[in-house]
Scaffold this active site. Structure first.
Site, short mmCIF file in Angstrom:
data_model
loop_
_atom_site.label_atom_id
_atom_site.label_comp_id
_atom_site.label_asym_id
_atom_site.label_seq_id
_atom_site.Cartn_x
_atom_site.Cartn_y
_atom_site.Cartn_z
N PHE A 189 -27.58 91.67 3.00
CA PHE A 189 -27.78 90.90 1.93
C PHE A 189 -28.98 91.91 1.00
CE2 PHE A 189 -30.82 87.31 0.51
CZ PHE A 189 -30.37 87.55 -0.80
N ILE B 175 -29.10 101.21 14.76
CA ILE B 175 -30.53 101.97 14.94
C ILE B 175 -31.21 101.75 16.18
CG2 ILE B 175 -30.94 101.80 12.55
CD1 ILE B 175 -32.81 99.29 13.21
N THR C 186 -40.92 89.49 7.16
CA THR C 186 -40.75 88.21 7.01
C THR C 186 -42.17 87.31 7.07
OG1 THR C 186 -39.51 86.05 7.56
CG2 THR C 186 -40.04 87.65 9.23
N ASP C 187 -42.32 86.28 6.06
CA ASP C 187 -43.41 85.35 6.35
C ASP C 187 -43.23 84.51 7.42
OD1 ASP C 187 -41.38 83.64 5.70
OD2 ASP C 187 -42.75 82.75 3.82
N GLU C 188 -42.09 84.70 8.16
CA GLU C 188 -41.98 83.63 9.39
C GLU C 188 -42.95 84.09 10.55
OE1 GLU C 188 -38.00 82.08 10.37
OE2 GLU C 188 -37.29 82.65 8.64
N TYR D 75 -36.64 84.93 16.68
CA TYR D 75 -36.34 85.70 15.55
C TYR D 75 -37.67 86.18 15.16
CZ TYR D 75 -36.28 86.82 10.64
OH TYR D 75 -36.35 87.56 9.43
N SER D 76 -38.53 85.36 14.68
CA SER D 76 -39.91 85.51 14.34
C SER D 76 -40.63 86.44 15.21
CB SER D 76 -40.55 84.38 13.50
OG SER D 76 -40.83 83.23 14.67
N LYS E 171 -39.75 89.99 14.98
CA LYS E 171 -40.18 90.56 13.63
C LYS E 171 -41.51 90.83 13.82
CE LYS E 171 -38.30 91.79 10.42
NZ LYS E 171 -37.68 92.84 9.99
N ASN F 6 -38.30 83.09 1.88
CA ASN F 6 -36.88 83.19 1.98
C ASN F 6 -36.24 83.69 0.58
OD1 ASN F 6 -37.82 81.26 3.97
ND2 ASN F 6 -35.85 80.45 3.84
N ASN F 7 -35.42 84.41 0.82
CA ASN F 7 -34.58 85.07 -0.31
C ASN F 7 -33.39 84.37 -0.49
OD1 ASN F 7 -35.21 88.70 -0.64
ND2 ASN F 7 -36.51 87.26 0.30
N ASN G 297 -35.86 71.44 1.29
CA ASN G 297 -34.67 71.41 1.65
C ASN G 297 -33.52 70.77 0.95
OD1 ASN G 297 -35.12 73.90 2.85
ND2 ASN G 297 -34.87 72.88 5.14
N GLY H 36 -37.61 74.07 17.55
CA GLY H 36 -38.83 74.85 16.99
C GLY H 36 -38.58 75.04 15.52
N HIS H 37 -38.31 74.00 14.57
CA HIS H 37 -38.00 74.13 13.36
C HIS H 37 -39.27 74.09 12.52
CE1 HIS H 37 -35.09 73.34 9.69
NE2 HIS H 37 -35.88 74.55 9.49
#
Length: 307
Positions: free
Chosen positions: A12, A55, A120-122, A144-145, A148, A173-174, A243, A269-270
């Site tokens: 993306f 990678i 990411t800001d996460e 995920y965060s 990162k 978020n993009n 949202n 964990g949202h």
């Protein structure tokens, strides 16, 4: 001619960046992308040298760097879907951590002049009041965060240990063209196009700061050209939306009915709220978003409708 390596260029944000680079800069551009489910070879513009490489394979990464001797790297390749990370975090460690370290080693050996690490800001976790700054302590709250955050730490560790020319950007978020259908905005648009229900976690009260992908790409170019090595820059759209309000806006634009909303169980964990302070990049580099949300969300909807 100097060369640029872009990882994740069939995805993306990476593909949108490739289109921006190809239009404006006379560099040899090399794309590495393993073409996972979230990538699309057709996203890659003409004139880009493409390698379908993972990678996490250091031999393949080293092969590309030894052949092309890149001056610059934009590292965007990453597993990024939180729900998938909750189910199985192994691919996230492989791509986001091991893959990043492989690129850092190859870049160090090659003498890369600037390494743009797109994060990411996460990594900051969730915030009830105020906004994330570059000095906010990392508090990743899902696998995920966490992956990162680990990759960010490796970039800064290489800078501190070896004088490595790394720069980190942490974006909100993009949204925009070419985003995978699993993400919230394209899923909402595509479901409505098919007259299918739109799933919303919990009550939809989670708040996100939305950044149009073209604004993000322009910020990355700005940091590449003028940003300081060893620094971090937060990138955000200054557009916080719940949202549920976002989904209702898209429903209204597409002239559908709110009965299309289907509330589903919240994920573990949202994070409740993200808010990104862009004061640093605005004051030091003069960047801020060009596109309004109302303008860009309509362009995004039209892009998906044209598929």
């Amino acid at each position: 001619m100097s060369s640029i390596v872009v990882t994740g260029g069939a995805g993306f944000i990476g593909s949108n960046l490739l289109h921006t680079l190809v239009k404006s800069y006379d560099h040899e551009i090399i794309c590495l992308d393993s073409l996972t489910y979230a990538s699309n070879y057709n996203n890659i513009p003409k004139g880009v040298t493409f390698y379908p490489y993972d990678i996490s394979d250091s031999n393949l990464v080293n092969e590309v760097f030894e052949q092309h001797k890149p001056w610059y790297v934009f590292h965007l390749a990453a597993e990024s879907h939180v729900d998938n990370a909750i189910d199985d975090c192994s691919p996230f460690i492989k791509s986001n951590v091991v893959g990043t370290v492989n690129l850092l080693n190859a870049s160090l050996e090659c003498g890369v002049e600037k390494f743009m690490h797109i994060s990411t800001d996460e990594v900051y976790g969730s915030i009830k009041e105020g906004s994330f700054t570059e000095d906010t302590i990392y508090d990743p709250r899902n696998p995920y965060s966490a992956s990162k955050a680990s990759s960010d730490h490796f970039v800064m560790a290489f800078h501190n240990t070896y004088g490595f020319p790394g720069v980190i950007t942490n974006c909100s978020n993009n949204y925009g063209p070419r985003q995978n259908k699993e993400k919230m905005i394209p899923k909402t648009i595509l479901n409505l196009m098919r007259d299918e229900k739109v799933p919303v976690y919990g009550k939809g009260e989670q708040i996100r700061d939305w950044l149009y992908v073209q604004d993000h790409c322009e910020a990355l170019i700005k940091v590449w050209k003028e940003g300081k090595v060893g620094e971090k820059y937060n990138l955000g759209g200054e557009c916080e939306v719940r949202n549920i309000d976002l989904v209702k806006k898209i429903i209204n634009i597409m002239q559908k009915d709110e009965s299309m909303i289907e509330f589903v169980n919240d994920r573990p964990g949202h994070d409740f709220r993200y808010s990104t302070d862009i004061t640093k990049i605005r004051n030091t580099l003069g960047w801020s978003p060009r596109f309004t949300f109302d303008q860009a969300i309509i362009e995004t909807i039209e892009w998906y409708k044209s598929l």
